[in-house]
Design a protein around this motif. Structure first.
Motif, PDB file in Angstrom:
ATOM      1  N   LEU A 152       8.615   0.563   9.578  1.00  0.00           N
ATOM      2  CA  LEU A 152       8.702  -0.037   8.251  1.00  0.00           C
ATOM      3  C   LEU A 152      10.086   0.146   7.627  1.00  0.00           C
ATOM      4  N   ARG A 153      10.644   1.353   7.751  1.00  0.00           N
ATOM      5  CA  ARG A 153      11.941   1.612   7.142  1.00  0.00           C
ATOM      6  C   ARG A 153      13.028   0.772   7.784  1.00  0.00           C
ATOM      7  N   GLN A 159       0.827  -1.203   0.000  1.00  0.00           N
ATOM      8  CA  GLN A 159       0.000   0.000   0.000  1.00  0.00           C
ATOM      9  C   GLN A 159       0.865   1.259   0.000  1.00  0.00           C
ATOM     10  N   VAL A 160       1.955   1.235   0.754  1.00  0.00           N
ATOM     11  CA  VAL A 160       2.877   2.375   0.759  1.00  0.00           C
ATOM     12  C   VAL A 160       3.508   2.540  -0.622  1.00  0.00           C
ATOM     13  N   HIS A 161       3.873   1.439  -1.235  1.00  0.00           N
ATOM     14  CA  HIS A 161       4.464   1.491  -2.581  1.00  0.00           C
ATOM     15  C   HIS A 161       3.491   2.105  -3.578  1.00  0.00           C
ATOM     16  N   GLN A 162       2.223   1.713  -3.514  1.00  0.00           N
ATOM     17  CA  GLN A 162       1.217   2.271  -4.417  1.00  0.00           C
ATOM     18  C   GLN A 162       1.134   3.789  -4.280  1.00  0.00           C
ATOM     19  N   ALA A 163       1.090   4.252  -3.029  1.00  0.00           N
ATOM     20  CA  ALA A 163       0.952   5.693  -2.791  1.00  0.00           C
ATOM     21  C   ALA A 163       2.180   6.452  -3.271  1.00  0.00           C
ATOM     22  N   LEU A 189      11.385   0.210   0.448  1.00  0.00           N
ATOM     23  CA  LEU A 189      10.919   1.491   0.961  1.00  0.00           C
ATOM     24  C   LEU A 189      12.064   2.061   1.779  1.00  0.00           C
ATOM     25  N   CYS A 190      12.629   3.142   1.331  1.00  0.00           N
ATOM     26  CA  CYS A 190      13.871   3.617   1.950  1.00  0.00           C
ATOM     27  C   CYS A 190      13.775   5.101   2.296  1.00  0.00           C
ATOM     28  N   ALA A 191      14.882   5.620   2.798  1.00  0.00           N
ATOM     29  CA  ALA A 191      14.897   6.987   3.323  1.00  0.00           C
ATOM     30  C   ALA A 191      15.262   7.991   2.241  1.00  0.00           C
ATOM     31  N   ALA A 192      14.705   9.188   2.377  1.00  0.00           N
ATOM     32  CA  ALA A 192      15.256  10.325   1.657  1.00  0.00           C
ATOM     33  C   ALA A 192      16.527  10.749   2.383  1.00  0.00           C
ATOM     34  N   LEU A 193      17.499  11.278   1.651  1.00  0.00           N
ATOM     35  CA  LEU A 193      18.786  11.649   2.245  1.00  0.00           C
ATOM     36  C   LEU A 193      18.928  13.160   2.325  1.00  0.00           C
ATOM     37  N   THR A 194      19.364  13.656   3.474  1.00  0.00           N
ATOM     38  CA  THR A 194      19.565  15.082   3.685  1.00  0.00           C
ATOM     39  C   THR A 194      20.889  15.526   3.056  1.00  0.00           C
ATOM     40  N   THR A 197      10.883   7.050   0.510  1.00  0.00           N
ATOM     41  CA  THR A 197      11.055   7.049  -0.935  1.00  0.00           C
ATOM     42  C   THR A 197      11.080   5.602  -1.414  1.00  0.00           C
ATOM     43  N   LEU A 198      11.239   5.419  -2.719  1.00  0.00           N
ATOM     44  CA  LEU A 198      11.359   4.091  -3.318  1.00  0.00           C
ATOM     45  C   LEU A 198      12.778   3.893  -3.842  1.00  0.00           C
ATOM     46  N   SER A 199      13.340   2.725  -3.574  1.00  0.00           N
ATOM     47  CA  SER A 199      14.707   2.446  -4.018  1.00  0.00           C
ATOM     48  C   SER A 199      14.818   2.447  -5.538  1.00  0.00           C
ATOM     49  N   ALA A 200      13.702   2.196  -6.245  1.00  0.00           N
ATOM     50  CA  ALA A 200      13.738   2.168  -7.708  1.00  0.00           C
ATOM     51  C   ALA A 200      13.922   3.564  -8.312  1.00  0.00           C
TER      52      ALA A 200
END
Length: 270
Positions: free
Chosen positions: A107-108, A70-74, A126-131, A142-145
């Motif tokens: 989840l992360r 569901q997170v991936h879809q969004a 499902l991964c992190a955005a990087l600062t 974010t998505l790793s893809a």
């Protein structure tokens, strides 16, 4: 019948594993849903082995869409890093999702553990955005893809990503309307809230069916106009950050962030 039994047995095994994971995570809501699905699958298995079918086979039970899916879809719809609250809202409004923000808390971490145990073993993570410090941005998924340039956050990126998400939501609503499907009220309320934060998004002669139903085409046009102002600088900043991340971080940290400066030094030493 043999194929149907095989499918049910695989589904039962998957559900039992999912129940155990939910219980370990103390996610009682998900565990309850999974147990109900498991009972239905077991009853279907019992019925299949105890009777001889006299008609066409029953259609398979609908597949349970996991929180992860569901997170991936969004995120796929939004196309930009997003906070759990927005992910939950988009999932419910466009996909009938049932996730809650609290379910995204761990989840992360689960995704990072999975990647470490079996790198690139899944189609996506499902991964992190990087600062700008190459550490994980608080609460942004974010998505790793996605390319690394889309997963890093520069000074203008929060505004750029907000506008990108607004365009995506407006486009999805406009597409549904063009297909003669009435958009979900939650979707229009979500877009209305975003439109109020976009110059020109809710002003002017817009045909509305109510005070909370902005014109999605107008919102998208206003968001694109502002996005054009910031895009060049943001693209440059993100490219520089992505280059730093590529040269300084290993595979895990490029997806989930470097926790400290010492982590970066260790990655460089490798």
């Amino acid at each position: 019948m043999s194929d149907r039994l095989d499918d049910l047995e695989r589904r039962i095994d998957e559900l039992r594993s999912a129940v155990r994971r939910a219980m370990r995570a103390r996610d009682t809501g998900t565990a309850r849903v999974l147990r109900a699905e498991l009972r239905r699958a077991e009853r279907a298995w019992d019925a299949l082995v105890s009777t001889v079918p006299t008609g066409p086979p029953e259609p398979p039970a609908p597949r349970l869409v996991t929180v992860r899916e569901q997170v991936h879809q969004a995120l796929h719809l939004l196309g930009a890093p997003a906070q759990p609250r927005l992910i939950v809202a988009v999932s419910g409004a466009f996909f009938g999702g049932t996730i809650r923000s609290a379910q995204l808390t761990s989840l992360r971490r689960d995704e990072a553990r999975s990647f470490r145990s079996s790198p690139y073993g899944r189609p996506y993570y499902l991964c992190a955005a990087l600062t700008d410090r190459l550490s994980p941005a608080r609460g942004l998924l974010t998505l790793s893809a996605w390319p690394l340039e889309r997963r890093v956050i520069g000074p203008l990126s929060p505004r750029v990503d907000f506008l990108t998400c607004a365009i995506a939501i407006a486009t999805a609503i406009a597409t549904a309307t063009a297909g003669a499907a009435a958009p979900d009220d939650r979707a229009t309320r979500l877009l209305a809230g975003m439109a109020r934060n976009i110059p020109g998004g809710a002003d002017g002669d817009v045909v509305l069916s109510g005070p909370e139903r902005p014109d999605p085409e107008r919102v998208a046009a206003a968001a694109r106009a502002e996005l054009a102002v910031h895009a060049e600088r943001d693209t440059r900043d993100r490219a520089e950050l992505a280059q730093r991340a590529t040269s300084q971080l290993g595979d895990v940290a490029r997806l989930f962030g470097a926790a400290t400066l010492s982590t970066i030094v260790k990655e460089e030493a490798r």
